[in-house]
Scaffold this motif. Sequence first.
Motif, PDB file in Angstrom:
ATOM      1  N   GLU A   1       0.991  -0.999  -0.503  1.00 53.06           N
ATOM      2  CA  GLU A   1       0.060   0.225   0.173  1.00 53.06           C
ATOM      3  C   GLU A   1       0.901   0.877   0.152  1.00 53.06           C
ATOM      4  N   GLY A   2       0.555   2.275  -1.290  1.00 51.49           N
ATOM      5  CA  GLY A   2       1.264   3.484  -0.970  1.00 51.49           C
ATOM      6  C   GLY A   2       2.918   3.592  -2.165  1.00 51.49           C
ATOM      7  N   VAL A   3       2.683   1.878  -2.660  1.00 56.27           N
ATOM      8  CA  VAL A   3       3.922   2.024  -3.642  1.00 56.27           C
ATOM      9  C   VAL A   3       3.612   2.227  -4.934  1.00 56.27           C
ATOM     10  N   VAL A   4       2.063   2.485  -5.201  1.00 54.46           N
ATOM     11  CA  VAL A   4       1.184   2.497  -6.633  1.00 54.46           C
ATOM     12  C   VAL A   4       2.082   3.453  -6.808  1.00 54.46           C
ATOM     13  N   GLN A   5       2.131   4.955  -5.656  1.00 53.50           N
ATOM     14  CA  GLN A   5       2.500   6.419  -6.069  1.00 53.50           C
ATOM     15  C   GLN A   5       3.460   5.724  -7.068  1.00 53.50           C
ATOM     16  N   GLU A   6       4.674   4.894  -6.601  1.00 47.30           N
ATOM     17  CA  GLU A   6       5.840   5.132  -6.989  1.00 47.30           C
ATOM     18  C   GLU A   6       5.565   4.628  -8.766  1.00 47.30           C
ATOM     19  N   GLU A   7       4.407   4.050  -8.954  1.00 53.62           N
ATOM     20  CA  GLU A   7       4.445   2.740 -10.156  1.00 53.62           C
ATOM     21  C   GLU A   7       3.927   4.379 -11.047  1.00 53.62           C
ATOM     22  N   TYR A   8       2.778   4.873 -10.534  1.00 47.10           N
ATOM     23  CA  TYR A   8       1.828   6.849 -11.350  1.00 47.10           C
ATOM     24  C   TYR A   8       3.708   7.755 -11.229  1.00 47.10           C
ATOM     25  N   GLY A   9       4.362   7.246 -10.576  1.00 49.50           N
ATOM     26  CA  GLY A   9       5.566   8.119 -10.411  1.00 49.50           C
ATOM     27  C   GLY A   9       6.719   7.622 -11.955  1.00 49.50           C
ATOM     28  N   ASP A  10       6.354   6.305 -12.507  1.00 50.50           N
ATOM     29  CA  ASP A  10       7.247   6.129 -13.614  1.00 50.50           C
ATOM     30  C   ASP A  10       6.401   6.654 -14.497  1.00 50.50           C
ATOM     31  N   PHE A  11       5.291   6.181 -14.396  1.00 56.79           N
ATOM     32  CA  PHE A  11       4.233   6.046 -15.472  1.00 56.79           C
ATOM     33  C   PHE A  11       4.584   8.306 -15.839  1.00 56.79           C
ATOM     34  N   VAL A  12       4.417   8.647 -15.281  1.00 59.41           N
ATOM     35  CA  VAL A  12       4.384  10.084 -15.855  1.00 59.41           C
ATOM     36  C   VAL A  12       5.584  10.560 -15.898  1.00 59.41           C
ATOM     37  N   GLY A  13       7.549   9.884 -14.949  1.00 61.07           N
ATOM     38  CA  GLY A  13       8.465  10.125 -15.970  1.00 61.07           C
ATOM     39  C   GLY A  13       8.392   9.919 -17.347  1.00 61.07           C
ATOM     40  N   ALA A  14       7.724   8.623 -17.851  1.00 61.30           N
ATOM     41  CA  ALA A  14       8.255   7.762 -18.647  1.00 61.30           C
ATOM     42  C   ALA A  14       6.811   8.602 -20.326  1.00 61.30           C
ATOM     43  N   GLY A  15       6.877   9.608 -19.633  1.00 62.41           N
ATOM     44  CA  GLY A  15       5.242  10.534 -20.821  1.00 62.41           C
ATOM     45  C   GLY A  15       4.024  10.567 -20.673  1.00 62.41           C
ATOM     46  N   ARG A  16       3.205   9.689 -19.294  1.00 62.86           N
ATOM     47  CA  ARG A  16       2.235   9.230 -20.140  1.00 62.86           C
ATOM     48  C   ARG A  16       2.066   8.354 -21.031  1.00 62.86           C
ATOM     49  N   PRO A  17       2.404   6.716 -20.769  1.00 60.02           N
ATOM     50  CA  PRO A  17       2.607   6.170 -22.628  1.00 60.02           C
ATOM     51  C   PRO A  17       0.854   6.227 -22.323  1.00 60.02           C
ATOM     52  N   ALA A  18       0.032   5.626 -23.531  1.00 55.62           N
ATOM     53  CA  ALA A  18      -1.030   4.899 -23.257  1.00 55.62           C
ATOM     54  C   ALA A  18      -0.882   3.013 -23.992  1.00 55.62           C
ATOM     55  N   GLY A  19      -0.432   3.042 -24.287  1.00 55.41           N
ATOM     56  CA  GLY A  19      -0.139   1.566 -24.832  1.00 55.41           C
ATOM     57  C   GLY A  19       0.560   0.545 -23.968  1.00 55.41           C
ATOM     58  N   VAL A  20       1.735   1.011 -23.267  1.00 59.49           N
ATOM     59  CA  VAL A  20       2.454   0.123 -22.437  1.00 59.49           C
ATOM     60  C   VAL A  20       2.968   1.063 -21.316  1.00 59.49           C
ATOM     61  N   SER A  21       2.970   0.142 -20.338  1.00 64.00           N
ATOM     62  CA  SER A  21       4.016   1.344 -19.072  1.00 64.00           C
ATOM     63  C   SER A  21       4.950   1.014 -19.370  1.00 64.00           C
ATOM     64  N   PRO A  22       6.177   1.800 -18.966  1.00 61.85           N
ATOM     65  CA  PRO A  22       7.235   2.498 -18.770  1.00 61.85           C
ATOM     66  C   PRO A  22       8.586   1.213 -19.192  1.00 61.85           C
ATOM     67  N   ASP A  23       8.332  -0.029 -18.303  1.00 59.36           N
ATOM     68  CA  ASP A  23       9.118  -1.058 -19.280  1.00 59.36           C
ATOM     69  C   ASP A  23       8.246  -2.245 -20.276  1.00 59.36           C
ATOM     70  N   GLY A  24       7.542  -1.511 -20.644  1.00 56.01           N
ATOM     71  CA  GLY A  24       7.190  -2.566 -21.920  1.00 56.01           C
ATOM     72  C   GLY A  24       5.671  -3.301 -21.454  1.00 56.01           C
ATOM     73  N   ARG A  25       5.392  -3.266 -20.639  1.00 55.48           N
ATOM     74  CA  ARG A  25       3.821  -4.266 -20.568  1.00 55.48           C
ATOM     75  C   ARG A  25       2.688  -3.520 -20.902  1.00 55.48           C
ATOM     76  N   ARG A  26       1.800  -4.114 -21.839  1.00 54.36           N
ATOM     77  CA  ARG A  26       0.792  -3.581 -22.035  1.00 54.36           C
ATOM     78  C   ARG A  26      -0.008  -3.899 -20.590  1.00 54.36           C
ATOM     79  N   TRP A  27      -0.443  -2.315 -21.517  1.00 56.94           N
ATOM     80  CA  TRP A  27      -1.965  -2.262 -19.524  1.00 56.94           C
ATOM     81  C   TRP A  27      -2.932  -3.041 -20.123  1.00 56.94           C
ATOM     82  N   PRO A  28      -3.661  -3.235 -19.225  1.00 57.11           N
ATOM     83  CA  PRO A  28      -5.225  -5.120 -19.492  1.00 57.11           C
ATOM     84  C   PRO A  28      -6.495  -3.790 -19.800  1.00 57.11           C
ATOM     85  N   ASN A  29      -6.786  -4.672 -21.138  1.00 56.00           N
ATOM     86  CA  ASN A  29      -8.431  -3.862 -22.018  1.00 56.00           C
ATOM     87  C   ASN A  29      -8.964  -3.021 -20.006  1.00 56.00           C
ATOM     88  N   LEU A  30      -9.628  -2.228 -20.123  1.00 59.46           N
ATOM     89  CA  LEU A  30     -10.328  -1.983 -19.073  1.00 59.46           C
ATOM     90  C   LEU A  30     -11.651  -1.702 -19.873  1.00 59.46           C
TER      91      LEU A  30
END
Length: 143
Positions: free
Chosen positions: A110-139
């Motif tokens: 709990e709370g570490v999810v903000q670090e994941e979000y920080g990586d997302f922001v730092g990578a320019g908010r990629p739409a298709g894949v996470s900063p480490d290249g993993r596809r986002w779940p389709n929801l």
Amino acid sequence: MRYLVEPFILGALRRGRSVQQFLGPCGSAERPGVRYVEVRVTKGPFEVYLHVVEDIGSESFLDVSEFPPFDPDDEASEFGLLLGTAEDPLAALQVAEQRVGAERGRWVNEGVVQEEYGDFVGAGRPAGVSPDGRRWPNLPDAA
């Protein structure tokens, strides 16, 4: 080590600590949002919540738990959408996997999810894949 291996996930939940997983972006360029899932410990069964919030963060404001709900007219969305409950922690993880595509190897404390979000922001908010290249779940955007 950011990601928890399964014994640590189950141990955290058994000790009364929630675990979370960042699921990526939703919404549109005009109205961006982000999603994360949480397995929450209660006095009864374990509860699995999907949080869909406005993406109002920045590199200096990463606490997604403080972001407003994506749908401000839905009072329940302020606390997350209850996806399901389970009597044991492993079954709760399975609810998250089945309902929103959570991955067993991507849970954080709990709370570490903000670090994941920080990586997302730092990578320019990629739409298709996470900063480490993993596809986002389709929801769907709303859930």
